[in-house]
Write a protein that holds these residues in place. Structure first.
Motif, short mmCIF file in Angstrom:
data_model
loop_
_atom_site.label_atom_id
_atom_site.label_comp_id
_atom_site.label_asym_id
_atom_site.label_seq_id
_atom_site.Cartn_x
_atom_site.Cartn_y
_atom_site.Cartn_z
N ALA A 165 -30.26 1.71 2.36
CA ALA A 165 -29.40 0.81 2.36
C ALA A 165 -28.54 0.54 3.52
O ALA A 165 -28.41 -0.85 3.73
CB ALA A 165 -28.56 1.01 0.82
N LEU A 166 -27.96 1.49 4.00
CA LEU A 166 -27.04 1.48 5.18
C LEU A 166 -27.74 0.50 6.45
O LEU A 166 -26.96 -0.33 6.80
CB LEU A 166 -26.70 2.62 5.96
N CYS A 167 -29.12 1.00 6.63
CA CYS A 167 -29.95 0.28 7.67
C CYS A 167 -29.63 -1.40 7.41
O CYS A 167 -29.71 -2.15 8.36
CB CYS A 167 -31.13 0.93 7.79
N TRP A 168 -30.21 -1.79 6.22
CA TRP A 168 -30.63 -2.98 5.88
C TRP A 168 -29.00 -3.85 5.73
O TRP A 168 -29.12 -4.94 6.11
CB TRP A 168 -31.37 -3.51 4.77
N MET A 169 -28.23 -3.22 5.31
CA MET A 169 -26.50 -3.75 5.31
C MET A 169 -26.27 -4.00 6.78
O MET A 169 -25.71 -5.10 7.06
CB MET A 169 -25.70 -3.00 4.83
N ILE A 170 -26.56 -3.19 7.63
CA ILE A 170 -26.15 -3.47 9.10
C ILE A 170 -27.05 -4.67 9.76
O ILE A 170 -26.36 -5.33 10.31
CB ILE A 170 -26.45 -2.07 9.95
#
Length: 204
Positions: A165-170
């Motif tokens: 989730a963090l990767c795609w948010m970034i």
């Protein structure tokens, strides 16, 4: 000695080929900024690189192949810049340095990154490159979260799921911020860093 000349010739040809390929990719990146992917032609790229269309086809079979190679070069830089910092022992430092390296690359090559995202759904080669790069980052983020004490696993509150989730948010946050200004991008990076730190339990 006579036998040395062919080797020298091959090395010279290889260096010339490397320089021409670099010129083609650099020209492609410039044209993306001035004309955009759809308006840019093979002729434009060849002219900007100082070669004929025929010479360009010696290296790449189409405009799409040039863009794929440009994306590949850019994501390799992205990964190399961020990989070692994400592996730092201290999670706070790893997060801060990984985000800063990512900001630097988006500042330098944001247009290529956005093109990669835009084309990833319609150009399979670019989609594969981008997905592979995301997987590498998810693995790195997962490792940082685990070093910060987050439980390994794929449940919603565990490291692997949180990292994805963090990767795609970034990615999405940088995509939009990079279209505005360097200041906006830096601010977006600070927000992403704060969310990553919060997720890792490192804000106190």
């Amino acid at each position: 000695m006579p036998g040395q000349h062919p080797a020298r010739s091959r090395r010279s040809a290889e260096r010339k080929g490397d320089l021409r390929e670099r010129a083609i990719l650099d020209t492609c990146e410039t044209l993306l900024a001035h004309k955009g992917y759809n308006a840019m032609t093979v002729g434009d790229i060849a002219q900007g690189a100082g070669i004929t269309r025929g010479a360009l086809y010696f290296y790449f079979g189409s405009k799409q192949e040039v863009v794929v190679a440009l994306v590949a070069r850019t994501v390799e830089h992205l990964w190399e810049r961020s990989r070692t910092t994400a592996e730092a022992d201290e999670p706070r430092r790893a997060i801060a340095e990984a985000m800063q390296r990512t900001v630097e690359l988006w500042n330098e090559h944001g247009l290529v990154m956005r093109t990669a995202i835009d084309q990833s759904l319609t150009v399979p080669e670019i989609g594969e490159l981008w997905s592979h790069t995301a997987d590498l980052f998810i693995t790195a983020i997962t490792a940082v979260l685990e070093r910060a004490g987050i439980q390994p696993g794929t449940e919603p509150d565990q490291a692997s799921a949180m990292a994805r989730a963090l990767c795609w948010m970034i990615e999405r946050t940088f995509y939009h911020a990079s279209q505005e200004s360097r200041e906006t991008l830096q601010g977006a990076s600070a927000t992403c860093e704060h969310i990553w730190l919060t997720s890792a339990g490192l804000t106190t």
